[in-house]
Design a protein around this motif. Structure first.
Motif, PDB file in Angstrom:
ATOM      1  N   UNK A 233       1.242 -11.244  -4.779  1.00 50.07           N
ATOM      2  CA  UNK A 233       2.435 -11.481  -4.438  1.00 50.07           C
ATOM      3  C   UNK A 233       3.070 -10.415  -3.819  1.00 50.07           C
ATOM      4  N   UNK A 234       4.202 -10.802  -2.894  1.00 54.06           N
ATOM      5  CA  UNK A 234       4.966  -9.748  -2.309  1.00 54.06           C
ATOM      6  C   UNK A 234       6.102  -9.175  -2.999  1.00 54.06           C
ATOM      7  N   UNK A 235       6.127  -8.087  -3.636  1.00 55.75           N
ATOM      8  CA  UNK A 235       7.334  -7.753  -4.585  1.00 55.75           C
ATOM      9  C   UNK A 235       8.096  -6.850  -3.761  1.00 55.75           C
ATOM     10  N   UNK A 236       8.122  -6.574  -2.717  1.00 55.79           N
ATOM     11  CA  UNK A 236       9.225  -5.861  -1.792  1.00 55.79           C
ATOM     12  C   UNK A 236       8.610  -5.300  -0.431  1.00 55.79           C
ATOM     13  N   UNK A 237       9.253  -4.562   0.410  1.00 55.55           N
ATOM     14  CA  UNK A 237       9.041  -3.931   1.581  1.00 55.55           C
ATOM     15  C   UNK A 237       9.207  -2.382   1.511  1.00 55.55           C
ATOM     16  N   UNK A 238       8.381  -1.836   2.268  1.00 53.05           N
ATOM     17  CA  UNK A 238       8.309  -0.445   2.647  1.00 53.05           C
ATOM     18  C   UNK A 238       8.759  -0.176   3.974  1.00 53.05           C
ATOM     19  N   UNK A 239       9.722   0.597   4.344  1.00 50.94           N
ATOM     20  CA  UNK A 239      10.160   0.729   5.685  1.00 50.94           C
ATOM     21  C   UNK A 239      10.221   2.413   5.805  1.00 50.94           C
ATOM     22  N   UNK A 240       9.268   2.606   6.881  1.00 47.14           N
ATOM     23  CA  UNK A 240       9.253   4.125   7.241  1.00 47.14           C
ATOM     24  C   UNK A 240       9.523   4.610   8.397  1.00 47.14           C
TER      25      UNK A 240
ATOM     26  N   UNK B  57      20.406  18.644  19.680  1.00 45.91           N
ATOM     27  CA  UNK B  57      21.075  17.544  20.524  1.00 45.91           C
ATOM     28  C   UNK B  57      20.141  16.177  20.368  1.00 45.91           C
ATOM     29  N   UNK B  58      20.578  14.939  21.095  1.00 46.73           N
ATOM     30  CA  UNK B  58      19.961  13.662  20.887  1.00 46.73           C
ATOM     31  C   UNK B  58      18.573  14.006  21.721  1.00 46.73           C
ATOM     32  N   UNK B  59      18.487  15.064  22.594  1.00 50.11           N
ATOM     33  CA  UNK B  59      17.236  15.274  23.423  1.00 50.11           C
ATOM     34  C   UNK B  59      16.220  16.012  22.600  1.00 50.11           C
ATOM     35  N   UNK B  60      16.741  16.502  21.507  1.00 50.52           N
ATOM     36  CA  UNK B  60      15.755  17.231  20.597  1.00 50.52           C
ATOM     37  C   UNK B  60      15.236  16.359  19.471  1.00 50.52           C
ATOM     38  N   UNK B  61      15.703  15.241  19.181  1.00 52.90           N
ATOM     39  CA  UNK B  61      15.236  14.196  18.458  1.00 52.90           C
ATOM     40  C   UNK B  61      14.772  13.007  18.983  1.00 52.90           C
ATOM     41  N   UNK B  62      13.486  12.427  18.508  1.00 52.63           N
ATOM     42  CA  UNK B  62      13.293  10.993  19.021  1.00 52.63           C
ATOM     43  C   UNK B  62      12.355  10.474  17.806  1.00 52.63           C
ATOM     44  N   UNK B  63      12.462   8.857  17.776  1.00 49.22           N
ATOM     45  CA  UNK B  63      11.696   8.075  16.934  1.00 49.22           C
ATOM     46  C   UNK B  63      10.214   8.450  17.095  1.00 49.22           C
ATOM     47  N   UNK B  64       9.534   8.794  16.381  1.00 45.72           N
ATOM     48  CA  UNK B  64       8.069   9.128  16.551  1.00 45.72           C
ATOM     49  C   UNK B  64       7.240   7.824  16.179  1.00 45.72           C
ATOM     50  N   UNK B  65       7.728   6.970  15.278  1.00 40.19           N
ATOM     51  CA  UNK B  65       7.142   5.773  14.654  1.00 40.19           C
ATOM     52  C   UNK B  65       8.179   4.952  13.597  1.00 40.19           C
ATOM     53  N   UNK B  66       8.044   3.930  13.728  1.00 41.07           N
ATOM     54  CA  UNK B  66       8.813   3.014  12.732  1.00 41.07           C
ATOM     55  C   UNK B  66       7.948   1.776  12.187  1.00 41.07           C
ATOM     56  N   UNK B  67       7.898   1.745  11.004  1.00 41.37           N
ATOM     57  CA  UNK B  67       6.994   0.581  10.416  1.00 41.37           C
ATOM     58  C   UNK B  67       7.610  -0.051   9.324  1.00 41.37           C
ATOM     59  N   UNK B  68       7.545  -1.380   9.294  1.00 32.72           N
ATOM     60  CA  UNK B  68       7.766  -2.209   7.848  1.00 32.72           C
ATOM     61  C   UNK B  68       6.378  -3.017   7.484  1.00 32.72           C
ATOM     62  N   UNK B  69       6.363  -2.762   6.223  1.00 34.38           N
ATOM     63  CA  UNK B  69       5.175  -3.349   5.489  1.00 34.38           C
ATOM     64  C   UNK B  69       5.327  -3.923   4.363  1.00 34.38           C
TER      65      UNK B  69
END
Length: 243
Positions: free
Chosen positions: A115-122, A91-103
């Motif tokens: 030079x920035x060639x792209x972005x990583x999203x985790x 269920x939704x209660x069993x899952x939660x976002x632990x971390x979110x990162x854009x670099x």
């Protein structure tokens, strides 16, 4: 005459200072305090119980030329993982976002400015699994639906309160036993507790599995074996009076 008086004053001053120092030193060494009264001991206890909760740290890492595209790709995969786990009974209660990162990902070459060639999203999810026999199965579901990062798998007790209470009682008994041994060796008797301080407690201690288990998860036939037990530890510092 003036020089003689000055010398006499200096000598008297040195004698006075020396006396003050000696008096203060003796006072510091011999003055009794409440902290020095009684018998001070540390009591410890560890209670073991079988784990009833597994927490899986799993997520998706995405790369694209723009942050918007990387985020969109990442969101699609995470939503697919969540939907697949719900289909398996979570269920939704069993899952939660632990971390979110854009670099940003930068390229360095030819001694030029990066030079920035792209972005990583985790995006990392913490997934609670109460049926420990299904840990391998549910981990495989996340991998099949786009998960490419596994940070950890831990086993614990969901409600450790009863175990902590049991450990506290046992730790107090241990403290009393230690105090009685010391008292007997000193030919005195143990009185009531003067002070009790809890130094630390376990939550219980979480058992973690190496992420080599991710290789096992690629074969759903290989189960992940939960530990037989986890530990809940309590340390108490107790001061007993001496009769």
């Amino acid at each position: 005459m003036i020089k003689k008086n000055s010398r006499t004053l200096v000598i008297l001053l040195l004698i006075t200072l020396q006396g003050i120092f000696l008096f203060s030193s003796c006072t510091h060494l011999t003055l009794p305090t409440e902290q020095n009264e009684g018998i001070l001991v540390t009591g410890s206890a560890t209670v073991q119980a079988a784990p009833d909760l597994a927490t899986l740290q799993v997520g998706v890492q995405s790369f694209a030329e723009t942050a918007q595209q990387a985020t969109a790709d990442n969101n699609l995969k995470v939503e697919k993982i969540i939907a697949s786990l719900k289909n398996k009974g979570l269920t939704d209660e069993d899952m939660e976002t632990n971390s979110f990162n854009i670099s940003p990902q930068r390229e360095y070459k030819n001694n030029k400015p990066p030079v920035v060639i792209g972005f990583n999203v985790t995006n990392m999810l913490a997934i609670k699994i109460r049926d420990l026999d299904r840990v391998g199965e549910l981990m495989q579901v996340t991998i099949d639906n786009g998960a490419n990062t596994i940070n950890g798998l831990t086993f614990s007790i969901e409600d450790p309160t009863p175990l902590r209470q049991k450990a506290r009682r046992a730790a107090m008994e241990d403290a009393l036993s230690r105090a009685e041994i010391l008292a007997e060796a000193s030919d005195v008797e143990v009185g009531k507790p003067i002070s009790i301080q809890e130094l630390s407690y376990g939550g219980p201690v979480v058992r973690s599995e190496s992420m080599a288990i991710a290789e096992f998860a690629m074969d759903a036939k290989v189960p992940i074996q939960a530990p037989n037990d986890v530990d809940t530890k309590i340390d108490l510092q107790v001061r007993f009076e001496i009769k």
